[in-house]
Design a protein around this motif. Sequence first.
Motif, PDB file in Angstrom:
ATOM      1  N   MET A   8     -83.441 -49.539  -7.179  1.00  0.00           N
ATOM      2  CA  MET A   8     -82.089 -48.840  -7.332  1.00  0.00           C
ATOM      3  C   MET A   8     -82.788 -46.869  -8.041  1.00  0.00           C
ATOM      4  SD  MET A   8     -78.443 -48.721  -6.697  1.00  0.00           S
ATOM      5  CE  MET A   8     -77.748 -46.486  -6.867  1.00  0.00           C
ATOM      6  N   ASN A   9     -82.875 -46.624  -6.975  1.00  0.00           N
ATOM      7  CA  ASN A   9     -83.294 -45.177  -7.140  1.00  0.00           C
ATOM      8  C   ASN A   9     -81.972 -44.693  -7.573  1.00  0.00           C
ATOM      9  OD1 ASN A   9     -83.387 -44.948  -5.019  1.00  0.00           O
ATOM     10  ND2 ASN A   9     -85.228 -44.653  -4.675  1.00  0.00           N
ATOM     11  N   PHE A  10     -81.564 -43.757  -8.839  1.00  0.00           N
ATOM     12  CA  PHE A  10     -80.477 -42.771  -8.326  1.00  0.00           C
ATOM     13  C   PHE A  10     -81.153 -41.296  -8.661  1.00  0.00           C
ATOM     14  CE2 PHE A  10     -77.178 -40.548 -11.194  1.00  0.00           C
ATOM     15  CZ  PHE A  10     -76.279 -41.384 -10.725  1.00  0.00           C
ATOM     16  N   ASP A  11     -80.316 -40.675  -7.372  1.00  0.00           N
ATOM     17  CA  ASP A  11     -80.879 -39.649  -7.052  1.00  0.00           C
ATOM     18  C   ASP A  11     -79.571 -38.215  -7.343  1.00  0.00           C
ATOM     19  OD1 ASP A  11     -81.553 -36.844  -5.951  1.00  0.00           O
ATOM     20  OD2 ASP A  11     -80.974 -38.049  -3.995  1.00  0.00           O
ATOM     21  N   PHE A  12     -79.552 -38.014  -9.213  1.00  0.00           N
ATOM     22  CA  PHE A  12     -79.377 -37.136  -9.905  1.00  0.00           C
ATOM     23  C   PHE A  12     -79.382 -35.264  -9.086  1.00  0.00           C
ATOM     24  CE2 PHE A  12     -77.668 -34.024 -13.102  1.00  0.00           C
ATOM     25  CZ  PHE A  12     -76.544 -35.389 -13.196  1.00  0.00           C
ATOM     26  N   ASP A  13     -80.349 -35.509  -7.981  1.00  0.00           N
ATOM     27  CA  ASP A  13     -80.154 -34.259  -7.474  1.00  0.00           C
ATOM     28  C   ASP A  13     -79.350 -34.560  -6.504  1.00  0.00           C
ATOM     29  OD1 ASP A  13     -81.809 -31.632  -7.020  1.00  0.00           O
ATOM     30  OD2 ASP A  13     -82.170 -32.498  -5.246  1.00  0.00           O
ATOM     31  N   LEU A  14     -79.054 -35.109  -5.704  1.00  0.00           N
ATOM     32  CA  LEU A  14     -78.126 -34.802  -4.538  1.00  0.00           C
ATOM     33  C   LEU A  14     -76.654 -35.032  -4.973  1.00  0.00           C
ATOM     34  CD1 LEU A  14     -77.172 -36.381  -1.380  1.00  0.00           C
ATOM     35  CD2 LEU A  14     -77.231 -38.870  -2.514  1.00  0.00           C
ATOM     36  N   ILE A  15     -76.273 -35.197  -6.618  1.00  0.00           N
ATOM     37  CA  ILE A  15     -75.566 -34.735  -7.263  1.00  0.00           C
ATOM     38  C   ILE A  15     -74.610 -33.039  -6.832  1.00  0.00           C
ATOM     39  CG2 ILE A  15     -73.121 -35.158  -9.150  1.00  0.00           C
ATOM     40  CD1 ILE A  15     -74.603 -38.109  -9.347  1.00  0.00           C
ATOM     41  N   ILE A  16     -76.012 -32.746  -7.588  1.00  0.00           N
ATOM     42  CA  ILE A  16     -75.440 -31.112  -7.740  1.00  0.00           C
ATOM     43  C   ILE A  16     -75.705 -31.007  -6.438  1.00  0.00           C
ATOM     44  CG2 ILE A  16     -77.529 -29.242  -8.808  1.00  0.00           C
ATOM     45  CD1 ILE A  16     -76.615 -31.997 -10.972  1.00  0.00           C
ATOM     46  N   ARG A  17     -76.492 -31.396  -5.661  1.00  0.00           N
ATOM     47  CA  ARG A  17     -76.360 -30.783  -3.896  1.00  0.00           C
ATOM     48  C   ARG A  17     -75.217 -31.252  -3.139  1.00  0.00           C
ATOM     49  NH1 ARG A  17     -80.265 -32.508  -0.062  1.00  0.00           N
ATOM     50  NH2 ARG A  17     -80.876 -34.730  -2.240  1.00  0.00           N
ATOM     51  N   SER A  18     -74.661 -31.398  -3.887  1.00  0.00           N
ATOM     52  CA  SER A  18     -72.917 -32.243  -2.632  1.00  0.00           C
ATOM     53  C   SER A  18     -71.754 -32.166  -4.031  1.00  0.00           C
ATOM     54  CB  SER A  18     -73.326 -34.110  -2.879  1.00  0.00           C
ATOM     55  OG  SER A  18     -73.903 -34.300  -2.491  1.00  0.00           O
ATOM     56  N   PHE A  19     -72.215 -31.556  -5.115  1.00  0.00           N
ATOM     57  CA  PHE A  19     -71.186 -30.782  -6.222  1.00  0.00           C
ATOM     58  C   PHE A  19     -70.135 -30.264  -5.704  1.00  0.00           C
ATOM     59  CE2 PHE A  19     -68.554 -29.943 -10.129  1.00  0.00           C
ATOM     60  CZ  PHE A  19     -68.207 -31.719 -10.007  1.00  0.00           C
ATOM     61  N   PRO A  20     -70.910 -29.080  -5.083  1.00  0.00           N
ATOM     62  CA  PRO A  20     -69.467 -27.494  -5.001  1.00  0.00           C
ATOM     63  C   PRO A  20     -68.917 -27.859  -3.399  1.00  0.00           C
ATOM     64  CG  PRO A  20     -72.066 -27.642  -4.352  1.00  0.00           C
ATOM     65  CD  PRO A  20     -71.991 -28.649  -5.146  1.00  0.00           C
ATOM     66  N   LEU A  21     -69.496 -29.035  -2.540  1.00  0.00           N
ATOM     67  CA  LEU A  21     -68.822 -29.560  -1.599  1.00  0.00           C
ATOM     68  C   LEU A  21     -67.778 -30.545  -2.162  1.00  0.00           C
ATOM     69  CD1 LEU A  21     -70.832 -30.823   1.582  1.00  0.00           C
ATOM     70  CD2 LEU A  21     -69.577 -29.389   1.683  1.00  0.00           C
ATOM     71  N   LEU A  22     -68.069 -31.978  -2.837  1.00  0.00           N
ATOM     72  CA  LEU A  22     -66.753 -32.300  -3.194  1.00  0.00           C
ATOM     73  C   LEU A  22     -65.655 -31.793  -4.279  1.00  0.00           C
ATOM     74  CD1 LEU A  22     -69.235 -35.204  -4.556  1.00  0.00           C
ATOM     75  CD2 LEU A  22     -67.502 -35.572  -2.524  1.00  0.00           C
ATOM     76  N   LEU A  23     -66.188 -30.228  -4.627  1.00  0.00           N
ATOM     77  CA  LEU A  23     -65.100 -30.020  -5.406  1.00  0.00           C
ATOM     78  C   LEU A  23     -64.258 -29.237  -4.449  1.00  0.00           C
ATOM     79  CD1 LEU A  23     -66.523 -28.161  -8.467  1.00  0.00           C
ATOM     80  CD2 LEU A  23     -64.858 -30.067  -8.430  1.00  0.00           C
ATOM     81  N   MET A  24     -64.385 -28.765  -3.261  1.00  0.00           N
ATOM     82  CA  MET A  24     -63.870 -27.853  -1.936  1.00  0.00           C
ATOM     83  C   MET A  24     -62.742 -28.828  -1.810  1.00  0.00           C
ATOM     84  SD  MET A  24     -66.991 -25.761  -0.019  1.00  0.00           S
ATOM     85  CE  MET A  24     -65.544 -25.784   1.406  1.00  0.00           C
ATOM     86  N   GLY A  25     -63.472 -30.423  -1.573  1.00  0.00           N
ATOM     87  CA  GLY A  25     -62.066 -30.879  -1.007  1.00  0.00           C
ATOM     88  C   GLY A  25     -60.828 -31.730  -1.958  1.00  0.00           C
ATOM     89  N   ALA A  26     -61.463 -31.942  -3.448  1.00  0.00           N
ATOM     90  CA  ALA A  26     -61.028 -31.965  -4.469  1.00  0.00           C
ATOM     91  C   ALA A  26     -59.760 -30.597  -4.273  1.00  0.00           C
ATOM     92  CB  ALA A  26     -61.800 -31.700  -5.737  1.00  0.00           C
ATOM     93  N   GLY A  27     -60.049 -29.403  -4.218  1.00  0.00           N
ATOM     94  CA  GLY A  27     -58.875 -28.130  -3.982  1.00  0.00           C
ATOM     95  C   GLY A  27     -58.151 -28.133  -2.646  1.00  0.00           C
TER      96      GLY A  27
END
Lengths: 261, 221
Positions: free
Chosen positions: B1-20
């Motif tokens: 299990m390798n945790f890809d922290f970079d993916l979270i950083i990259r996806s965060f703006p998109l997810l925030l748009m969804g949260a909006g």
Amino acid sequence: MSKKLIALSVLVIFVMALGLAGCGQSSKPAEQPKAAVLKVGSDTAFAPFEFQDEKSKEYVGFDMDLIKAIGKQLGMEVQVQSMNFDGLIPALEAGNIDATISAMTITEERAKKVNFTKPYYKSGLSMVVKADNNTLQSFKDLEGKSIAVQIGTTGSEEAKKIKDAKIREFNTAPEAFMELKAGGVDAVVNDLPVNEYYIAQAGGKDAKIVGEPLTSEDYGIATSKKSTELVDKLNTALDELKKNGEYEKIYVKWFGKKPPQ
Amino acid sequence: MNFDFDLIIRSFPLLLMGAGVTVQISALSVGFGLLIGMFVGMARLSTLWPVKTLAALYVDFIRGTPLLVQIFLIYFALPLVVGQRIDPFIAAITACSVNSGAYVAEIFRAGIQSIDKGQMEAGRSLGMTWAQTMRYIILPQAFKRIIPPLGNEFIAMLKDSSLVSVIGFEELTRRGQLIIARTYGSFEIWLTVAFIYLVMTFTISRLVDYLERRYKTDDKH
């Protein structure tokens, strides 16, 4: 009083925890060797590869017959688990299932995450438009149009490459077709045999396939990256079925023609 | 299990748009739900039996069927009856509002019934009509009492709005699904999605607590 209560609840929680821990240890391995189970994930709303039969309520289709035949070869009991297409690879990675057979195209991107068997079916992407639509003739005409696709599929990836196209993603192929029927999109991009089956079964009056297939794709059975053993076994079984004519029988049953040589 | 922290950083703006979008759907739905619920809640207490029965039927139907089925009904089944396609945004808002309305109706009914009968009698004996008494005496008191359950309803709606992802509507859950379909980072993305939901629901519950306290101090005169 309250102190007593707290003490009592702590005791209860403690006993429950003990009981749970006990449960974990008490499951001894079964004595008699049962047939090994092969847990296979599939998006069972993708006729003619996998769908639920109206009468028997069983999952049927080309993929289902093939995996059952493979299971017979390997002396394993096949258990099909129905899930959404985009959940298949995560389920493999999490170890919830051993393999997936779900009309899944072998792609580089996916091969990084899972092991694929040899190809077992040749396919390609095609587009479906409304029966009365004569302006959309090929993939080139889809620029700036709205397209319904299925989440996580190669169709969805290819559709996104089309200039200015508006993409609407659905969980299952039937939902994408429903969206086209309702007039919400101009076209559906999905695997050719699935489009053909939809036109033959339900959509003949409403929709038609146009243009040449966009891509040439191969379907493969996927297993977890953790071991190569299962892939080897599946490949051996596939080869055997192709040799003894069983594969051809299944192919003819579902597609009404012999497999391409 | 390798945790890809970079993916979270990259996806965060998109997810925030969804949260909006999630907040937007929930706020609109609970807003419409409040309007529907207030009238249906009063209708349930009406002495006219057709009004009462209709209101009861609506509440029972909505509370007795899953929201997921209601969304499918409105988006995939209704167009076949109307012969007109429904925009996913309209379908999502309609389904969630109608759903919220039924729950809010029950909250209002309980709130109105919790006000002492003497209040209505007092209003009527002052020569006010039933509607006036409702509007100026009963509802303001009831409203104060139902703030906490309304806050709960808003939180419930915020979580349940994830169901509109099934019609391809891109709110927070759907954004997560779409990113996973592309990157297969289910662990990282679902964890982030859960965290964003948690931040939103926590904020709302704090806000509700604050409102409750503010109205409480009014009583101390």
